[in-house]
Design a protein around this motif. Structure first.
Motif, PDB file in Angstrom:
ATOM      1  N   LYS A 106      48.627  24.312  48.998  1.00  0.00           N
ATOM      2  CA  LYS A 106      48.749  24.924  50.320  1.00  0.00           C
ATOM      3  C   LYS A 106      47.486  25.722  50.687  1.00  0.00           C
ATOM      4  CE  LYS A 106      52.842  26.566  50.312  1.00  0.00           C
ATOM      5  NZ  LYS A 106      53.672  25.540  50.954  1.00  0.00           N
ATOM      6  N   ILE A 107      46.910  26.413  49.664  1.00  0.00           N
ATOM      7  CA  ILE A 107      45.762  27.305  49.913  1.00  0.00           C
ATOM      8  C   ILE A 107      44.678  26.974  48.906  1.00  0.00           C
ATOM      9  CG2 ILE A 107      45.046  29.701  50.175  1.00  0.00           C
ATOM     10  CD1 ILE A 107      47.951  30.500  50.167  1.00  0.00           C
ATOM     11  N   LYS A 108      43.583  26.466  49.405  1.00  0.00           N
ATOM     12  CA  LYS A 108      42.536  25.968  48.508  1.00  0.00           C
ATOM     13  C   LYS A 108      42.001  27.024  47.543  1.00  0.00           C
ATOM     14  CE  LYS A 108      42.209  21.595  49.078  1.00  0.00           C
ATOM     15  NZ  LYS A 108      42.559  20.701  47.977  1.00  0.00           N
ATOM     16  N   GLY A 109      41.814  28.235  47.993  1.00  0.00           N
ATOM     17  CA  GLY A 109      41.175  29.227  47.120  1.00  0.00           C
ATOM     18  C   GLY A 109      42.123  29.980  46.206  1.00  0.00           C
ATOM     19  N   ALA A 110      43.428  29.663  46.254  1.00  0.00           N
ATOM     20  CA  ALA A 110      44.415  30.471  45.527  1.00  0.00           C
ATOM     21  C   ALA A 110      44.128  30.544  44.029  1.00  0.00           C
ATOM     22  CB  ALA A 110      45.821  29.932  45.778  1.00  0.00           C
ATOM     23  N   VAL A 111      43.662  29.439  43.463  1.00  0.00           N
ATOM     24  CA  VAL A 111      43.459  29.370  42.016  1.00  0.00           C
ATOM     25  C   VAL A 111      42.501  30.450  41.505  1.00  0.00           C
ATOM     26  CG1 VAL A 111      41.576  27.705  42.121  1.00  0.00           C
ATOM     27  CG2 VAL A 111      43.027  27.803  40.093  1.00  0.00           C
ATOM     28  N   PHE A 112      41.557  30.857  42.349  1.00  0.00           N
ATOM     29  CA  PHE A 112      40.611  31.900  41.935  1.00  0.00           C
ATOM     30  C   PHE A 112      41.325  33.199  41.559  1.00  0.00           C
ATOM     31  CE2 PHE A 112      37.572  29.455  44.696  1.00  0.00           C
ATOM     32  CZ  PHE A 112      36.646  29.169  43.711  1.00  0.00           C
ATOM     33  N   PHE A 113      42.545  33.372  42.060  1.00  0.00           N
ATOM     34  CA  PHE A 113      43.244  34.632  41.822  1.00  0.00           C
ATOM     35  C   PHE A 113      44.258  34.545  40.681  1.00  0.00           C
ATOM     36  CE2 PHE A 113      41.431  34.649  46.004  1.00  0.00           C
ATOM     37  CZ  PHE A 113      40.714  35.830  45.953  1.00  0.00           C
ATOM     38  N   THR A 114      44.282  33.417  39.983  1.00  0.00           N
ATOM     39  CA  THR A 114      45.008  33.354  38.717  1.00  0.00           C
ATOM     40  C   THR A 114      43.964  33.347  37.607  1.00  0.00           C
ATOM     41  OG1 THR A 114      46.766  32.088  39.764  1.00  0.00           O
ATOM     42  CG2 THR A 114      46.741  32.126  37.367  1.00  0.00           C
ATOM     43  N   ALA A 115      43.250  32.265  37.502  1.00  0.00           N
ATOM     44  CA  ALA A 115      42.203  32.148  36.483  1.00  0.00           C
ATOM     45  C   ALA A 115      41.472  30.847  36.748  1.00  0.00           C
ATOM     46  CB  ALA A 115      42.798  32.114  35.080  1.00  0.00           C
ATOM     47  N   VAL A 116      40.180  30.824  36.474  1.00  0.00           N
ATOM     48  CA  VAL A 116      39.455  29.552  36.531  1.00  0.00           C
ATOM     49  C   VAL A 116      38.817  29.312  35.165  1.00  0.00           C
ATOM     50  CG1 VAL A 116      39.048  29.676  39.017  1.00  0.00           C
ATOM     51  CG2 VAL A 116      37.321  30.570  37.430  1.00  0.00           C
ATOM     52  N   PRO A 117      38.632  28.034  34.799  1.00  0.00           N
ATOM     53  CA  PRO A 117      38.042  27.713  33.501  1.00  0.00           C
ATOM     54  C   PRO A 117      36.711  28.429  33.300  1.00  0.00           C
ATOM     55  CG  PRO A 117      38.895  25.732  34.536  1.00  0.00           C
ATOM     56  CD  PRO A 117      38.997  26.811  35.554  1.00  0.00           C
ATOM     57  N   PHE A 118      36.523  28.987  32.132  1.00  0.00           N
ATOM     58  CA  PHE A 118      35.283  29.668  31.761  1.00  0.00           C
ATOM     59  C   PHE A 118      34.958  30.833  32.700  1.00  0.00           C
ATOM     60  CE2 PHE A 118      35.163  25.407  30.008  1.00  0.00           C
ATOM     61  CZ  PHE A 118      34.846  25.659  28.686  1.00  0.00           C
ATOM     62  N   GLY A 119      36.003  31.383  33.319  1.00  0.00           N
ATOM     63  CA  GLY A 119      35.824  32.503  34.246  1.00  0.00           C
ATOM     64  C   GLY A 119      36.051  33.853  33.580  1.00  0.00           C
ATOM     65  N   LEU A 120      36.640  34.769  34.341  1.00  0.00           N
ATOM     66  CA  LEU A 120      36.817  36.150  33.887  1.00  0.00           C
ATOM     67  C   LEU A 120      37.991  36.273  32.916  1.00  0.00           C
ATOM     68  CD1 LEU A 120      36.453  37.876  37.405  1.00  0.00           C
ATOM     69  CD2 LEU A 120      34.639  37.336  35.759  1.00  0.00           C
ATOM     70  N   ASN A 121      37.835  37.110  31.916  1.00  0.00           N
ATOM     71  CA  ASN A 121      38.994  37.408  31.060  1.00  0.00           C
ATOM     72  C   ASN A 121      39.817  38.534  31.705  1.00  0.00           C
ATOM     73  OD1 ASN A 121      37.648  39.770  30.483  1.00  0.00           O
ATOM     74  ND2 ASN A 121      37.407  39.388  28.295  1.00  0.00           N
ATOM     75  N   ALA A 122      40.873  38.971  31.040  1.00  0.00           N
ATOM     76  CA  ALA A 122      41.806  39.911  31.666  1.00  0.00           C
ATOM     77  C   ALA A 122      41.117  41.199  32.108  1.00  0.00           C
ATOM     78  CB  ALA A 122      42.955  40.230  30.702  1.00  0.00           C
ATOM     79  N   GLN A 123      40.324  41.784  31.215  1.00  0.00           N
ATOM     80  CA  GLN A 123      39.670  43.052  31.547  1.00  0.00           C
ATOM     81  C   GLN A 123      38.733  42.881  32.745  1.00  0.00           C
ATOM     82  OE1 GLN A 123      37.917  45.105  28.173  1.00  0.00           O
ATOM     83  NE2 GLN A 123      36.643  46.368  29.502  1.00  0.00           N
ATOM     84  N   GLU A 124      38.006  41.773  32.760  1.00  0.00           N
ATOM     85  CA  GLU A 124      37.068  41.520  33.853  1.00  0.00           C
ATOM     86  C   GLU A 124      37.802  41.214  35.160  1.00  0.00           C
ATOM     87  OE1 GLU A 124      33.800  39.612  30.735  1.00  0.00           O
ATOM     88  OE2 GLU A 124      35.095  38.309  31.936  1.00  0.00           O
ATOM     89  N   MET A 125      38.893  40.453  35.042  1.00  0.00           N
ATOM     90  CA  MET A 125      39.676  40.100  36.230  1.00  0.00           C
ATOM     91  C   MET A 125      40.200  41.368  36.895  1.00  0.00           C
ATOM     92  SD  MET A 125      40.599  37.180  37.661  1.00  0.00           S
ATOM     93  CE  MET A 125      41.740  36.638  38.942  1.00  0.00           C
ATOM     94  N   ASN A 126      40.696  42.302  36.092  1.00  0.00           N
ATOM     95  CA  ASN A 126      41.181  43.562  36.637  1.00  0.00           C
ATOM     96  C   ASN A 126      40.047  44.376  37.254  1.00  0.00           C
ATOM     97  OD1 ASN A 126      44.053  43.778  36.365  1.00  0.00           O
ATOM     98  ND2 ASN A 126      43.786  43.805  34.142  1.00  0.00           N
TER      99      ASN A 126
END
Lengths: 363, 363
Positions: A106-126
């Motif tokens: 439904k929303i193309k960019g939504a995945v960025f707000f869960t997690a993306v491969p080789f992206g931010l870990n939990a501390q960084e995401m927060n």
């Protein structure tokens, strides 16, 4: 508004019973109560994922002295898991708990707000969400759907998953039938495998019967609960596809607007507390569950070879760049994450990473 | 209690003005207001450390609709930094914000609740406190002082500090005059150096005049604010002495007991939210500050040699074992942390650590 009534009461009383303690106008509206429904994408009370919204409801109930009560419904109790977004958007329920990447169709960019491969870990995401501009971008993305998102928990780095086939090179990914949603799934497809999306409850049987060769789920705590060790040969690490999966709490914007400011703050702060509580719980429970899996159930841990990780990283960057190019907003979101990740990698190389190494110096 | 008055109001009104909306008895006591003082060990509004209690006060004020207002005082405004514990214990103020290891002289086990050398990092510390039995032990430790502690923020891994002497081997620690409090200081002393404790505000001048050869403080975000790069040659990593320094919010137990349950919950949940917010802020700000230090101020980063880290680890374990042997409670606290750390190290080796490696596979 209730304060009008209270004010009128005091007026009447002054007229008929003389002086009392002076009324506090600040108490306006404290009498109004709200009964909200919260729909989740998880089985009711599923460890961590499903208990998070229950904790949220309890905190809100206590802090508001019952003025805002939140009834939590598991997947399928009111609507199926994957209809939560629409239900809250339309106001069928005031809140939802799930993960943004379920709404990718439904929303193309939504995945960025869960997690993306080789992206931010939990501390960084927060860090990115709460002090790096991430939350503002998320709200911009959800605004057209009449939804206000909040971070609603984080599982930490997820495991690469359960496999009935050894992965020694990229050749072993060819023809692999794996349950892996989101961008990770697209990467597996590009690598010559077949990615499948199915609810958690179907995974055990699908592994057992060979419908799929592999599945990722979360990590030791949740994986042990599903019993995957009984139907899979190898448990692979490191997770590369969801390095700090963020859960989401969404609130219908009209429902939120109808709250007095103190209840708005209570919702916001309860979400923030639950967001941390989930990660704390996973951090604690995963340790013990890993010991149980290895020591009691004889699970064989396997590391994905660097050659495979390197190719998965290359394919992930390709998919993410295509996603970023979708529109102006996905481009801004992607750019914001990229910059944050680059800077975080530079600092974490000399802080968190270097510390993990230092701690093992005498082991 | 105010609800009695409101109830009486409704009673009178029924008598003199007929029917209105039915009153909610659940609103009992909502009218009572509390004005609290919160003393900190930090300069008023000092980045991160000093803004955390301000954020806490704002959240509590908003969530309680002003029923609990908290006035924040910086170090020295009401009492000196290191008298905060006693002041809150005695009820001079209802709350304090600082770090448990400042009270080591008074309470032997306190340091375990800030950070110990080669101990838990921020994520692990939060896991241990909130889902590993840590908070219960902390409360047991503080109960004789009429204080209830809450986690009140975390800085993440701190840097090893600023040095005007290169550290190539343990010989370079000999005779080193370094500002480093807590167990880290004891370790430096045992290694042949001299550890000094002094407030942050004195460090710049002490480094400039050569009173000390080295100082640790926090990390790039806070260190840049103090300008240490102007008076020190080298910036060392990794931090080994405070791998995830936990701040504390303490509440006077009588003051807490006097609150109705909704305000108790508001204090508790606001603390939890602020605890995360501080780490999120450091995670975000440290990245940028490191770039500024290196790119704009030409700071030279140096890594402590493994030989040095290994000896510091050995000495730390020695000091920690002596501390654990102090009494039955320090023994239990130490044992609890040790077990948690061992398990966390095993799991983080295949999750967070392995992921940091995987993310750099193509760099």
């Amino acid at each position: 508004m209730r304060y009008v009534i209270i004010f009128a009461l005091f007026g009447l009383l002054y007229g008929c019973a003389g002086e009392v303690d002076k009324p506090r106008v600040a108490s306006q509206e404290v009498e109004q109560t709200f009964k909200w429904k919260l729909m989740t994408t998880w089985p009711k009370n599923y460890p961590g994922l499903g208990t998070a919204p229950e904790t949220f409801a309890k905190l809100v109930e206590r802090m508001s002295a019952g003025r805002l009560s939140v009834s939590v419904f598991g997947a399928g109790q009111l609507v199926p898991a994957f209809e939560v977004f629409d239900a809250v958007s339309q106001g069928t329920a005031e809140m939802g708990h799930g993960a943004a990447y379920y709404w990718t169709g439904k929303i193309k960019g939504a995945v960025f707000f869960t997690a993306v491969p080789f992206g931010l870990n939990a501390q960084e995401m927060n860090g990115w969400l709460h002090h790096g501009g991430g939350l503002e971008l998320w709200r911009e993305l959800y605004a057209p759907f009449n939804l206000i998102p909040f971070a609603g928990g984080n599982t930490g780095v997820q495991m690469a998953g359960w496999y009935n086939r050894e992965i020694n090179s990229m050749a072993d990914i060819k023809g692999l039938k794996m349950r892996i949603p989101g961008i990770g799934g697209e990467v597996i497809t590009r690598a010559g495998g077949t990615s499948v999306t199915m609810p958690g409850g179907d995974l055990y049987t699908s592994m057992q019967t060979g419908v799929i060769d592999a599945t990722e789920w979360v990590g030791p705590y949740n994986d042990l609960a599903f019993g995957f060790h009984q139907v899979a040969k190898y448990y692979y690490y490191p997770g590369w596809h969801e390095p700090g999966a963020m859960l989401e709490l969404v609130v219908n914007a009209d429902a939120y607007a109808s709250l007095p400011d103190d209840l708005k703050a209570i919702v916001e702060v309860a979400a923030r507390a639950v967001n941390q509580d989930v990660l704390d719980e996973y951090t604690s429970r995963n340790n013990q569950a890993l010991i149980d899996l290895v020591d009691q159930h004889g699970v064989e841990l396997r590391k994905l070879p660097n050659e495979v990780l390197a190719e998965l990283e290359r394919l992930s960057a390709e998919v993410l760049d295509e996603l970023a190019a979708e529109n102006e907003l996905t481009q801004r979101i992607s750019a914001s994450i990229k910059t944050f990740k680059e800077n975080a990698m530079a600092y974490h190389a000399i802080s968190e990473e270097a510390y993990y190494d230092a701690r093992r110096v005498n082991k």
